[in-house]
Design a protein around this motif. Structure first.
Motif, PDB file in Angstrom:
ATOM      1  N   GLY A   1      13.435 -30.959  11.090  1.00 27.07           N
ATOM      2  CA  GLY A   1      13.556 -30.553  12.483  1.00 27.07           C
ATOM      3  C   GLY A   1      14.866 -29.859  12.775  1.00 27.07           C
ATOM      4  N   GLY A   2      15.941 -30.341  12.136  1.00 28.36           N
ATOM      5  CA  GLY A   2      17.249 -29.722  12.361  1.00 28.36           C
ATOM      6  C   GLY A   2      17.439 -28.426  11.617  1.00 28.36           C
TER       7      GLY A   2
ATOM      8  N   VAL B   1      12.930 -26.326  12.430  1.00 32.81           N
ATOM      9  CA  VAL B   1      12.301 -26.162  13.738  1.00 32.81           C
ATOM     10  C   VAL B   1      13.262 -25.530  14.735  1.00 32.81           C
ATOM     11  CG1 VAL B   1      11.215 -27.371  15.660  1.00 32.81           C
ATOM     12  CG2 VAL B   1      10.751 -28.084  13.312  1.00 32.81           C
ATOM     13  N   TYR B   2      14.469 -26.028  14.806  1.00 27.14           N
ATOM     14  CA  TYR B   2      15.427 -25.485  15.785  1.00 27.14           C
ATOM     15  C   TYR B   2      15.790 -24.026  15.497  1.00 27.14           C
ATOM     16  CZ  TYR B   2      19.562 -24.998  18.703  1.00 27.14           C
ATOM     17  OH  TYR B   2      20.484 -24.552  19.629  1.00 27.14           O
ATOM     18  N   PRO B   3      16.106 -23.646  14.259  1.00 23.80           N
ATOM     19  CA  PRO B   3      16.367 -22.214  14.015  1.00 23.80           C
ATOM     20  C   PRO B   3      15.180 -21.316  14.335  1.00 23.80           C
ATOM     21  CG  PRO B   3      17.234 -23.531  12.219  1.00 23.80           C
ATOM     22  CD  PRO B   3      16.429 -24.449  13.074  1.00 23.80           C
TER      23      PRO B   3
ATOM     24  N   TYR C   1      12.931 -21.903  16.579  1.00 21.85           N
ATOM     25  CA  TYR C   1      12.888 -21.845  18.041  1.00 21.85           C
ATOM     26  C   TYR C   1      13.902 -20.836  18.580  1.00 21.85           C
ATOM     27  CZ  TYR C   1      14.190 -23.236  22.789  1.00 21.85           C
ATOM     28  OH  TYR C   1      14.523 -23.224  24.119  1.00 21.85           O
ATOM     29  N   GLN C   2      15.124 -20.865  18.063  1.00 19.84           N
ATOM     30  CA  GLN C   2      16.137 -19.914  18.496  1.00 19.84           C
ATOM     31  C   GLN C   2      15.756 -18.488  18.121  1.00 19.84           C
ATOM     32  OE1 GLN C   2      18.858 -20.180  20.315  1.00 19.84           O
ATOM     33  NE2 GLN C   2      18.676 -22.382  20.650  1.00 19.84           N
TER      34      GLN C   2
ATOM     35  N   SER D   1      15.344 -10.379  15.300  1.00 18.36           N
ATOM     36  CA  SER D   1      14.627 -11.642  15.508  1.00 18.36           C
ATOM     37  C   SER D   1      13.126 -11.410  15.637  1.00 18.36           C
ATOM     38  CB  SER D   1      15.157 -12.337  16.762  1.00 18.36           C
ATOM     39  OG  SER D   1      16.533 -12.624  16.633  1.00 18.36           O
TER      40      SER D   1
END
Length: 324
Positions: free
Chosen positions: A52-53, A56-58, A60-61, A296
């Motif tokens: 998740g760290g 998932v977070y990257p 999402y960003q 992106s």
């Protein structure tokens, strides 16, 4: 004389049928509920937290930035960040260069995947046919290629095919021929390096799968007069299909997002961008042109393509009745 006892319907339900056993009248097994169902998730929790760290977070960003106008002006704070919606994707899809790079990426990745699987599977079969010493030498050489960093391997291959000092041109009598000048020769040179550093994973994985196949099956096929190609196609490949699925999906993911080899060996994408792939194209848009939102958007498109290819491939295998 004692009169026969009459057995009621309730009593007959307790008597096991003829030829049966008491086990047939036992209650059906039910999976325990509650705490036991949560135990696997407790074991997976640390890995899920790390994923998740780190994933998932990257992602999402990445998706968030693709919906905004995010350039060097916004990074430095000179201009406010504005919401663009699908404007960046519209600009990307209206760019002819994007479609050219996408087509080149798909063709190049497909060639790399097919070549890697062919070389890896052929060498895996060869490992089962040679003696211990040649097998050990081949394994060590393959693991050495696998352990070599991509930038180091790319530099070595550039030296081997260097027009002035490379030994390949001298052996082939090509003089000062430049392999990185032409578009197709440059892609071919990068393909060789990608296959060189990728086939060990396929070879080791498929070799382990072949060793798990019963020797009696292969001996029976050989006694029936089957050639090595027929044994692989009709016996080994169907039995190793789950393993081949894994190595194929891994190869598709790795080869579709090749960056280092293209960037190093073609000096950032070749002459006038003739050897660009999506990863290098996204790098140029994001960092060379400071269009981080477009970079992106390219990353999101790559992610969706890889997910679609993987899901379609798994769905086709499920239709064929394969258990994965």
């Amino acid at each position: 004389m004692t009169a026969p006892t009459r057995v009621g319907a309730a009593d007959r339900s307790r008597v096991p049928a003829a030829g049966g056993s008491a086990r047939s009248s036992a209650r059906p097994y039910r999976r325990p509920r509650g705490r036991n169902q949560k135990t696997p998730w407790l074991y997976l929790a640390p890995a899920l937290v790390v994923l998740g760290g780190l994933l998932v977070y990257p992602v999402y960003q990445l998706g968030l930035i693709s919906f905004f106008e995010y350039t060097q002006a916004q990074v430095s704070g000179g201009e406010p960040t504005t919401f663009q919606g699908f404007g960046n994707y519209s600009e990307l899809f209206s760019d002819p260069q994007f479609w050219q790079v996408l087509l080149a990426t798909v063709v190049f990745a497909a060639a790399c995947v097919v070549s890697t699987l062919a070389v890896g599977c052929a060498l895996a079969v060869l490992l089962t046919r040679v003696r211990a010493v040649p097998r050990l030498a081949l394994m060590l050489a393959a693991l050495g290629a696998w352990a070599t960093p991509a930038i180091t391997g790319s530099t070595v291959w550039l030296f081997l095919f260097d027009p002035d000092f490379g030994p390949v041109n001298r052996l082939l009598g090509l003089g000062d021929h430049s392999w990185t000048y032409g578009r197709f020769s440059a892609f071919f040179l990068v393909l060789l390096e990608v296959v060189w550093c990728s086939f060990p994973f396929v070879m080791v994985t498929v070799y382990a799968g072949i060793r798990s196949v019963p020797a009696e099956v292969l001996e029976a096929a050989a006694l029936d007069g089957a050639s090595q190609w027929r044994i692989w196609r009709s016996v080994l490949a169907p039995m190793l299909r789950p393993i081949l699925v894994v190595v194929t999906i891994q190869s598709v993911i790795w080869d579709f997002k090749v960056f280092t080899q293209i960037y190093v060996m073609t000096n950032g994408g070749g002459i006038a961008g003739q050897n660009l792939v999506l990863n290098v194209y996204a790098y140029q848009k994001a960092f060379a042109s400071s269009q981080y939102s477009l970079g992106s958007a390219i990353g999101v498109v790559m992610l969706l393509i890889l997910l679609a290819v993987t899901l379609v491939y798994l769905r086709l295998l499920r239709r064929q009745g394969e258990e994965l």
